[in-house]
Design an enzyme around this catalytic site. Structure first.
Site, PDB file in Angstrom:
ATOM      1  N   GLY A  48       0.676  -1.198   0.156  1.00 54.50           N
ATOM      2  CA  GLY A  48      -0.024  -0.059   0.169  1.00 54.50           C
ATOM      3  C   GLY A  48       0.886   1.252   0.036  1.00 54.50           C
ATOM      4  O   GLY A  48       0.142   2.352  -0.480  1.00 54.50           O
ATOM      5  N   GLU A 102       4.438   3.925   6.095  1.00 62.27           N
ATOM      6  CA  GLU A 102       3.205   3.333   5.996  1.00 62.27           C
ATOM      7  C   GLU A 102       2.206   4.055   5.205  1.00 62.27           C
ATOM      8  O   GLU A 102       2.006   5.027   5.143  1.00 62.27           O
ATOM      9  CB  GLU A 102       2.833   2.692   7.704  1.00 62.27           C
ATOM     10  CG  GLU A 102       1.426   1.955   7.689  1.00 62.27           C
ATOM     11  CD  GLU A 102       1.533   0.557   7.022  1.00 62.27           C
ATOM     12  OE1 GLU A 102       1.545   0.353   5.982  1.00 62.27           O
ATOM     13  OE2 GLU A 102       1.433  -0.363   7.622  1.00 62.27           O
ATOM     14  N   ASP A 103       1.300   3.248   4.752  1.00 66.04           N
ATOM     15  CA  ASP A 103       0.033   3.869   3.884  1.00 66.04           C
ATOM     16  C   ASP A 103      -0.828   4.361   4.856  1.00 66.04           C
ATOM     17  O   ASP A 103      -1.362   5.570   4.918  1.00 66.04           O
ATOM     18  CB  ASP A 103      -0.710   2.970   2.883  1.00 66.04           C
ATOM     19  CG  ASP A 103      -1.079   1.650   3.426  1.00 66.04           C
ATOM     20  OD1 ASP A 103      -0.903   1.275   4.705  1.00 66.04           O
ATOM     21  OD2 ASP A 103      -1.605   0.701   2.627  1.00 66.04           O
ATOM     22  N   ASP A 106      -5.028   2.488  10.954  1.00 69.45           N
ATOM     23  CA  ASP A 106      -6.412   2.285  11.275  1.00 69.45           C
ATOM     24  C   ASP A 106      -6.892   2.036  12.751  1.00 69.45           C
ATOM     25  O   ASP A 106      -6.596   2.823  13.531  1.00 69.45           O
ATOM     26  CB  ASP A 106      -7.080   1.214  10.207  1.00 69.45           C
ATOM     27  CG  ASP A 106      -8.596   0.825  10.340  1.00 69.45           C
ATOM     28  OD1 ASP A 106      -9.090   2.017  10.674  1.00 69.45           O
ATOM     29  OD2 ASP A 106      -9.106   0.330   9.699  1.00 69.45           O
ATOM     30  N   LYS A 134      -6.592   7.085  10.851  1.00 70.55           N
ATOM     31  CA  LYS A 134      -8.045   7.268  11.409  1.00 70.55           C
ATOM     32  C   LYS A 134      -8.141   7.422  12.493  1.00 70.55           C
ATOM     33  O   LYS A 134      -8.350   6.443  13.320  1.00 70.55           O
ATOM     34  CB  LYS A 134      -8.824   6.045  10.747  1.00 70.55           C
ATOM     35  CG  LYS A 134      -8.978   5.987   9.047  1.00 70.55           C
ATOM     36  CD  LYS A 134      -9.557   4.729   8.784  1.00 70.55           C
ATOM     37  CE  LYS A 134      -9.731   4.458   7.439  1.00 70.55           C
ATOM     38  NZ  LYS A 134     -10.408   3.120   7.017  1.00 70.55           N
ATOM     39  N   PHE A 155     -13.725   3.738   4.260  1.00 72.97           N
ATOM     40  CA  PHE A 155     -12.950   3.241   3.562  1.00 72.97           C
ATOM     41  C   PHE A 155     -12.523   3.943   2.204  1.00 72.97           C
ATOM     42  O   PHE A 155     -13.290   4.315   1.536  1.00 72.97           O
ATOM     43  CB  PHE A 155     -13.677   1.845   3.198  1.00 72.97           C
ATOM     44  CG  PHE A 155     -12.680   1.004   2.369  1.00 72.97           C
ATOM     45  CD1 PHE A 155     -11.795  -0.011   3.287  1.00 72.97           C
ATOM     46  CD2 PHE A 155     -12.702   0.722   1.124  1.00 72.97           C
ATOM     47  CE1 PHE A 155     -10.878  -0.628   2.633  1.00 72.97           C
ATOM     48  CE2 PHE A 155     -11.755  -0.040   0.392  1.00 72.97           C
ATOM     49  CZ  PHE A 155     -10.933  -0.849   1.060  1.00 72.97           C
ATOM     50  N   ASP A 162      -5.763  -0.162  -1.997  1.00 77.50           N
ATOM     51  CA  ASP A 162      -6.669  -0.807  -2.902  1.00 77.50           C
ATOM     52  C   ASP A 162      -7.937  -1.248  -2.223  1.00 77.50           C
ATOM     53  O   ASP A 162      -8.099  -1.387  -1.160  1.00 77.50           O
ATOM     54  CB  ASP A 162      -5.976  -2.273  -3.409  1.00 77.50           C
ATOM     55  CG  ASP A 162      -6.026  -3.209  -2.173  1.00 77.50           C
ATOM     56  OD1 ASP A 162      -5.547  -2.866  -0.862  1.00 77.50           O
ATOM     57  OD2 ASP A 162      -6.222  -4.500  -2.345  1.00 77.50           O
ATOM     58  N   ARG A 168      -5.152   0.650  -6.914  1.00 77.46           N
ATOM     59  CA  ARG A 168      -3.885   1.288  -6.231  1.00 77.46           C
ATOM     60  C   ARG A 168      -3.305   2.408  -7.162  1.00 77.46           C
ATOM     61  O   ARG A 168      -2.485   3.361  -6.770  1.00 77.46           O
ATOM     62  CB  ARG A 168      -2.860   0.270  -6.285  1.00 77.46           C
ATOM     63  CG  ARG A 168      -3.101  -0.776  -5.153  1.00 77.46           C
ATOM     64  CD  ARG A 168      -1.931  -1.619  -4.777  1.00 77.46           C
ATOM     65  NE  ARG A 168      -2.360  -2.953  -4.052  1.00 77.46           N
ATOM     66  CZ  ARG A 168      -2.495  -3.134  -2.796  1.00 77.46           C
ATOM     67  NH1 ARG A 168      -2.203  -1.904  -1.961  1.00 77.46           N
ATOM     68  NH2 ARG A 168      -2.761  -4.214  -2.251  1.00 77.46           N
TER      69      ARG A 168
HETATM   70  P1  5GP Z   1      -4.878  -1.569  11.207  1.00 76.92           P
HETATM   71  O1  5GP Z   1      -3.827  -2.886  11.653  1.00 76.92           O
HETATM   72  O2  5GP Z   1      -4.161  -0.164  11.571  1.00 76.92           O
HETATM   73  O3  5GP Z   1      -6.041  -1.958  11.711  1.00 76.92           O
HETATM   74  O4  5GP Z   1      -4.770  -1.693   9.670  1.00 76.92           O
HETATM   75  C1  5GP Z   1      -3.799  -1.212   8.859  1.00 76.92           C
HETATM   76  C2  5GP Z   1      -3.858  -1.788   7.320  1.00 76.92           C
HETATM   77  O5  5GP Z   1      -5.449  -2.102   7.062  1.00 76.92           O
HETATM   78  C3  5GP Z   1      -3.638  -0.856   6.450  1.00 76.92           C
HETATM   79  O6  5GP Z   1      -2.004  -1.145   6.221  1.00 76.92           O
HETATM   80  C4  5GP Z   1      -4.185  -1.349   5.031  1.00 76.92           C
HETATM   81  O7  5GP Z   1      -3.747  -2.439   4.513  1.00 76.92           O
HETATM   82  C5  5GP Z   1      -5.538  -1.656   5.775  1.00 76.92           C
HETATM   83  N1  5GP Z   1      -6.814  -0.560   5.767  1.00 76.92           N
HETATM   84  C6  5GP Z   1      -7.176   0.191   6.770  1.00 76.92           C
HETATM   85  N2  5GP Z   1      -7.924   1.123   6.382  1.00 76.92           N
HETATM   86  C7  5GP Z   1      -8.102   0.867   5.109  1.00 76.92           C
HETATM   87  C8  5GP Z   1      -8.781   1.722   3.993  1.00 76.92           C
HETATM   88  O8  5GP Z   1      -9.666   2.727   4.181  1.00 76.92           O
HETATM   89  N3  5GP Z   1      -8.494   1.548   2.973  1.00 76.92           N
HETATM   90  C9  5GP Z   1      -7.763   0.368   2.510  1.00 76.92           C
HETATM   91  N4  5GP Z   1      -7.657   0.153   1.293  1.00 76.92           N
HETATM   92  N5  5GP Z   1      -6.935  -0.162   3.350  1.00 76.92           N
HETATM   93  C10 5GP Z   1      -7.132   0.221   4.607  1.00 76.92           C
END
Ligand code: 5GP
Length: 178
Positions: A48, A102-103, A106, A134, A155, A162, A168
């Site tokens: 990402g 990191e992208d 969440d 977020k 989202f 993606d 992407r």
């Molecule tokens: P976390 O472990 O912080 O809950 O999730 C992180 C990962 O979830 C990110 O690296 C990404 O791959 C995915 N992710 C979380 N939110 C989104 C979103 O709004 N869109 C997309 N495409 N991926 C997300």
């Protein structure tokens, strides 16, 4: 393009490329200022963050190195039932200043896992640079020093992110329409 269709979902544009790049430039300037003289090793988390990493690194003007890792998910015995293994770190991190690129953060669980794994390699310090955060969803206490943009709990796709493997390639960021 103000709206796009990916498979069964429609998305509308929410952050334009020029606004993303303005914030990426700001983050790069902060890193150039804060980490000068530290020869940081940037660790980009694929897939990402490939577009963010590219635009960020073009604006980093201090001596640095860059490496790429992937997270492999597999079913196993953890609280969530899914374990994420970090693969691809070949560099010696001992006494290094590391910047995770990191992208999106969440819940923060992925970042926590990365910090744990990289922390065992005895780096001097680990900083976090995330394109998006977020804040409403964060479950763990993280010090995310470099954030391009905070976004609501929606989202999103585009600019490296993606939906089911697609989307992407878009230079703008799009939000899922209800
Ligand atoms: P976390 O472990 O912080 O809950 O999730 C992180 C990962 O979830 C990110 O690296 C990404 O791959 C995915 N992710 C979380 N939110 C989104 C979103 O709004 N869109 C997309 N495409 N991926 C997300």
């Amino acid at each position: 393009m103000d709206t796009i269709q990916i498979k069964d979902k429609r998305f509308s544009v929410s952050i334009k490329e020029q606004d993303i790049l303005r914030e990426v430039t700001r983050v790069a300037n902060e890193i150039n200022r804060d980490l000068a003289g530290k020869n940081p090793l940037f660790v980009s988390v694929l897939n990402g963050s490939f577009m963010f990493t590219s635009d960020l690194m073009k604006r980093i003007t201090i001596p640095c190195e860059i490496s790429f890792v992937k997270l492999a998910s597999y079913q196993g015995l953890s609280s969530t039932g899914v374990i994420k293994e970090v693969i691809g770190i070949n560099e010696d991190l001992t006494d290094r200043t590391v910047v995770i690129v990191e992208d999106i953060v969440d819940t923060g669980l992925t970042m926590q896992r990365l910090l744990e794994t990289l922390g065992t390699r005895k780096p001097k310090e680990i900083h976090i640079a995330s394109l998006l955060v977020k804040p409403e969803k964060l479950k763990v206490d993280l010090n995310i020093e470099y954030v391009a943009m905070n976004i609501p709990n929606d989202f999103i796709v585009g600019y490296g992110l993606d939906y089911d493997g697609f989307g992407r390639n878009y230079p703008d960021i799009y939000t899922l329409k209800e």
